[in-house]
Design an enzyme around this catalytic site. Structure first.
Site, mmCIF file in Angstrom:
data_model
loop_
_atom_site.group_PDB
_atom_site.id
_atom_site.type_symbol
_atom_site.label_atom_id
_atom_site.label_comp_id
_atom_site.label_asym_id
_atom_site.label_seq_id
_atom_site.Cartn_x
_atom_site.Cartn_y
_atom_site.Cartn_z
ATOM 1 N N GLU A 1 0.819 -1.216 0.000
ATOM 2 C CA GLU A 1 0.000 0.000 0.000
ATOM 3 C C GLU A 1 0.848 1.261 0.000
ATOM 4 O O GLU A 1 0.440 2.292 -0.515
ATOM 5 C CB GLU A 1 -0.961 0.008 1.189
ATOM 6 N N MET B 1 23.764 10.074 2.164
ATOM 7 C CA MET B 1 23.595 11.379 2.792
ATOM 8 C C MET B 1 23.912 11.313 4.289
ATOM 9 O O MET B 1 24.482 12.247 4.859
ATOM 10 C CB MET B 1 22.166 11.889 2.577
ATOM 11 N N PHE C 1 -11.208 -8.116 14.051
ATOM 12 C CA PHE C 1 -10.094 -8.523 13.194
ATOM 13 C C PHE C 1 -9.783 -7.416 12.196
ATOM 14 O O PHE C 1 -10.671 -6.931 11.502
ATOM 15 C CB PHE C 1 -10.452 -9.829 12.455
ATOM 16 N N GLN C 2 -8.551 -7.015 12.133
ATOM 17 C CA GLN C 2 -8.054 -5.955 11.244
ATOM 18 C C GLN C 2 -8.745 -4.610 11.467
ATOM 19 O O GLN C 2 -8.921 -3.846 10.529
ATOM 20 C CB GLN C 2 -8.158 -6.380 9.777
ATOM 21 N N LYS D 1 -17.509 -1.818 6.120
ATOM 22 C CA LYS D 1 -17.887 -2.838 5.142
ATOM 23 C C LYS D 1 -19.404 -2.895 4.952
ATOM 24 O O LYS D 1 -19.899 -3.016 3.831
ATOM 25 C CB LYS D 1 -17.350 -4.199 5.606
HETATM 26 C C1 TPP Z 1 12.214 6.267 5.272
HETATM 27 C C2 TPP Z 1 13.456 6.994 5.615
HETATM 28 N N1 TPP Z 1 14.332 6.465 6.490
HETATM 29 C C3 TPP Z 1 15.483 7.120 6.783
HETATM 30 C C4 TPP Z 1 15.777 8.321 6.211
HETATM 31 C C5 TPP Z 1 17.048 9.073 6.568
HETATM 32 N N2 TPP Z 1 17.920 9.208 5.375
HETATM 33 C C6 TPP Z 1 17.952 10.350 4.663
HETATM 34 S S1 TPP Z 1 18.965 10.241 3.341
HETATM 35 C C7 TPP Z 1 19.409 8.676 3.739
HETATM 36 C C8 TPP Z 1 20.391 7.905 2.901
HETATM 37 C C9 TPP Z 1 19.805 7.431 1.636
HETATM 38 O O1 TPP Z 1 20.683 6.494 1.061
HETATM 39 P P1 TPP Z 1 20.551 6.122 -0.446
HETATM 40 O O2 TPP Z 1 19.142 5.783 -0.778
HETATM 41 O O3 TPP Z 1 21.555 5.099 -0.802
HETATM 42 O O4 TPP Z 1 20.852 7.497 -1.191
HETATM 43 P P2 TPP Z 1 22.249 8.312 -1.214
HETATM 44 O O5 TPP Z 1 22.185 9.343 -0.143
HETATM 45 O O6 TPP Z 1 23.335 7.338 -1.014
HETATM 46 O O7 TPP Z 1 22.240 8.928 -2.567
HETATM 47 C C10 TPP Z 1 18.761 8.254 4.899
HETATM 48 C C11 TPP Z 1 18.936 6.937 5.530
HETATM 49 C C12 TPP Z 1 14.809 8.850 5.321
HETATM 50 N N3 TPP Z 1 14.962 10.037 4.745
HETATM 51 N N4 TPP Z 1 13.693 8.171 5.020
#
Ligand code: TPP
Ligand code: MG
Lengths: 183, 573
Positions: B53, B488, B115-116, B165
């Site tokens: 979803e 990042m 349920f659910q 439902k």
């Molecule tokens: C759902 C979620 N979990 C954690 C983060 C924190 N976060 C921000 S950027 C990042 C790294 C992303 O890594 P990647 O997808 O490999 O992209 P890159 O920065 O390496 O280009 C994280 C973990 C987030 N923004 N969203």
């Protein structure tokens, strides 16, 4: 932080109070007191909320973002009638009864229940007066106390009726403006 | 017309009447009556089955953001709807018109931990513009009408309709005629004339004006008006992350993106300006840096359709509540005194020369494009080739995920047209890109939809690749900027935490094989000299393609404003 009294008129839908209170919580606005109930207009309920905030205009705007909120007024600086009610149960041995009755009379409080060792007093008034009364009776020994939230109404003919807020005219304006903007 | 219909049939008919033709979802017990009815309406209501979803929700967002129309997603009660929570929050943060339709347990057992059963209206109250719990068949048609109206007008946003439902199963003679009654909902479209005059007056007294445009311009389709205003008064235009594409970046007045990973010259222009006109941006902290130090010398005019955004983060001199397009049209109607305009032009011309010089000095983009040594594959090399190939072919839209690759895409790709750059901004939701691209591709079969994604975020929602195959969608190409890290976060660890790479090194599956397993074409690129051939192959392939770019691992996004610093203090290497 400054204390503000907001009068909020809202559509009387299930969950509307929840929406308002949840918004206060998540945005970190501190509610000092809150009272809600029906109004003169069917379908409109009214909330008086006393909020502590230095950014009250943000609070007002965030309330307006809720679809069911009809009108928000900050009446802090308006001449208002403000009321709170307290029910106070005192532990009263018979020899002190007269003294308490006299005190209640001075404050215009009502004695609503008397038993052998206790009394329930109903005190209605502005918040300061209710505070004052409670301070006065505290030495007698308060067994139980419950205070309502504050309700407020602006004095004079001007005010916050819900009646003129629930017409349909506005909606056509919105639909019209939205389609004009989309052109 | 007097035939009885089930609540589910009424739901289908109400959706069609209110302009819905595409929905993304996944069925289950409570929502099954809706799926039962959908069968009869399948020629008018296309249902796209997602694999999660969350994917359905992001796909609806991609559909909505690339078209401006309502995006619809569906989940069944309990986990089906809690899986929608992330995309709903994302749509809330980025003001995306979205309708989430949720199945709920029957009204007889509601509140009894059936349920659910999940209180999805309670859960989503703080992240929806409005939501409904519908327990009676009589209320379905109207709720759909009102929900779509609320989601798409004023400041758009997600609206959730939770239907029990038994309400879907009960039947009645439908009545679609009830007029919308929302006495508390009065978005202001037309800006106040007085404020508009005051804003223009203030601008004409300034010598160093800048304009900043955001998502509001995109949503109001106000690009032409921005252009007309900027050109008439010769004011440089800064585009926020969600404004990219609303003003063509090759325009002589375009300064590009501000903020944490914006350009030095854009941030300097803001800091040195004496007048800032913000249209449809919300002064997010990623744009302003430390708010108290933002645009210290500027008088500020803020145009927003949501009054609560004005004065929330930044104090303003002239607030204008209204729709970006209508306010700009009013601004353009004004005929200020000739003498004032001439004086203004005189001063502003000097300023423009100055900011253009700043731009020439600080826009690193050209520098990266001309990198001579391509033996090591830098992320920038990939973007350079993508830029070239996309420009040669035109008609592209790019959906980015969250992280370094997202910021590089914003900085290094070319943005000319509105709604061609789609990303998760306010919420920063990793896993957004692949499913959102599905929605974009469905809405724009004539365009090539590029997904630019990190190796981390891609693994959050890549299961939606198979939906592309099932639906015979051919216009999606994925570029994974595979740096072997949650890049990042690693960058912050490198710069501010003494290179403690806790929880950031990332092992990935063989993405090429994964793509092939899904029936896609997969390509792996390991050195700079293979980039061009791979991108060209992607274009030449009549079907979805994934390219795994194994780029240099420890590269940082610059320029950068460290957290909670002024945007005047950028680090550039
Ligand atoms: C759902 C979620 N979990 C954690 C983060 C924190 N976060 C921000 S950027 C990042 C790294 C992303 O890594 P990647 O997808 O490999 O992209 P890159 O920065 O390496 O280009 C994280 C973990 C987030 N923004 N969203
Ligand atoms: Mg990565």
């Amino acid at each position: 932080m400054k204390t503000h009294i907001l009068v909020v008129l809202m559509q009387d839908h299930p969950g509307v109070l929840n929406r308002a209170v949840s918004m206060f919580r998540r945005r970190g606005y501190n509610i000092a007191s809150l009272a809600v109930g029906h109004t003169e207009t069917t379908g409109v309920s009214r909330m008086t909320v006393v909020v502590e905030s230095d950014h009250v205009e943000q609070v007002v705007k965030q309330l307006y973002r809720l679809v069911e909120v009809l009108k928000v007024s900050d009446v802090t600086n308006d001449p208002t009638v403000e009321r709170e009610m307290a029910l106070v149960k005192l532990h009263v041995p018979s020899q002190q009864r007269a003294e308490i009755v006299a005190l209640a009379e001075v404050f215009g409080a009502k004695i609503v229940d008397v038993s052998v060792t206790a009394m329930v007093i109903e005190m209605t008034g502005g918040p300061a007066k209710v505070d004052n009364f409670i301070d006065m009776v505290r030495p007698f020994g308060i067994k139980e106390m419950m205070r309502t939230g504050r309700i407020a109404m602006v004095r004079g003919a001007r005010g916050h009726s819900g009646a003129d807020l629930v017409d349909t005219g506005w909606q056509n304006d919105v639909a019209g403006a939205a389609s004009a903007a989309a052109q | 017309m007097s035939d009885k219909r089930t609540g589910a049939q009424i739901l289908c008919e109400a959706l069609i009447q209110n302009g819905v033709d595409t929905m993304f979802g996944l069925p289950g017990g409570a929502i099954m009556p809706f799926y039962h009815a959908m069968w009869e309406y399948r020629s008018e209501l296309r249902h796209i089955l997602c694999r999660h979803e969350q994917g359905a929700g992001h796909a609806a967002e991609g559909f909505a953001r690339s078209t401006g129309r309502i995006g619809v997603c569906i989940g069944t009660s309990g986990p089906g709807t809690t899986n929608l929570v992330t995309p709903i929050a994302d749509a809330w943060m980025d003001s995306t018109p979205m309708l989430a339709i949720c199945g709920q347990v029957s009204s007889a057992v509601l509140g009894k931990d059936a349920f659910q059963e999940t209180d999805i209206t309670g859960i989503t109250m703080p992240i929806t513009k409005h939501n409904y719990l519908i327990k009676r068949v009589e209320d379905i048609a109207y709720a759909v009408k009102e929900a779509i109206f609320i989601a798409t007008t004023g400041r758009p946003g997600p609206v959730l309709v939770d239907i029990t439902k038994d309400a879907l199963q009960a039947s009645m003679v439908p009545d679609y005629s009830k007029k919308i009654f929302l006495p508390g909902y009065r978005p202001t479209y037309q800006g106040s004339k007085k404020q508009i005059k005051a804003a223009l007056d203030l601008m004409l007294q300034s010598k160093k004006p800048v304009m900043m445009i955001g998502n509001g311009v995109m949503m109001a389709n106000a690009s032409d008006e921005v252009m007309a205003f900027a050109e008439r008064y010769q004011i440089p235009v800064i585009t926020t992350l969600h404004g990219l594409g609303a003003f063509p970046q090759d325009h002589p007045l375009s300064l590009g993106m501000p903020g944490m990973h914006g350009w030095v010259h854009a941030n300097r222009a803001i800091q040195e300006s004496d007048f800032l006109l913000n249209i449809g941006g919300r002064f997010d902290d990623r744009v302003t840096g430390k708010a108290s130090t933002f645009a210290p010398n500027a008088s500020i005019v803020h145009v927003d359709i949501d009054p609560s955004e004005i004065g929330k983060n930044i104090e303003v001199d002239v607030p204008i509540v209204g729709d970006a397009k209508l306010v700009l049209l009013s601004l353009l109607e004004e005929e200020p005194e000739e003498r004032k305009v001439t004086e203004f032009h005189h001063a502003a011309a000097e300023w423009l020369v100055y900011v253009r010089e700043l731009q020439a000095k600080h826009q690193h983009k050209q520098q990266y494009l001309n990198r001579p040594d391509t033996s090591v594959m830098m992320p920038h090399d990939v973007y350079a080739v993508l830029t070239k190939e996309m420009n040669e072919r035109g008609n592209y839209r790019v959906v980015t995920d969250v992280g370094q690759h997202q910021m590089w895409a914003a900085q290094l790709l070319d943005w000319y047209r509105p709604r061609t750059h789609i990303t998760s901004g306010g919420a920063g939701t990793m896993g957004f890109a692949m499913p959102a691209a599905l929605g974009v591709a469905v809405a724009h079969p004539e365009d090539t939809v590029w997904v630019v994604c990190g190796d981390g975020g891609f693994q959050m929602t890549n299961q939606e690749m198979i939906v592309v195959v099932q639906e015979n969608i051919k216009n999606i190409k994925i570029a994974i900027i595979n740096n072997g890290f949650l890049g990042m976060v690693r960058q912050w660890q490198e710069l501010f935490e003494g290179k403690r790479y806790s929880g950031t090194p990332l092992t990935s599956p063989n993405f090429q094989k994964l793509a092939e397993a899904y029936g896609w074409t997969g390509i792996t690129v390991e050195s700079g000299d293979q980039i061009e051939a791979a991108v060209q192959q992607a274009y030449a392939t009549d079907g979805p393609v994934l390219i795994d770019f194994r780029v240099e691992r420890e590269v940082n996004v610059f320029p950068m404003v460290p957290q909670n610093k002024s945007i005047g203090e950028m680090i550039t290497e």
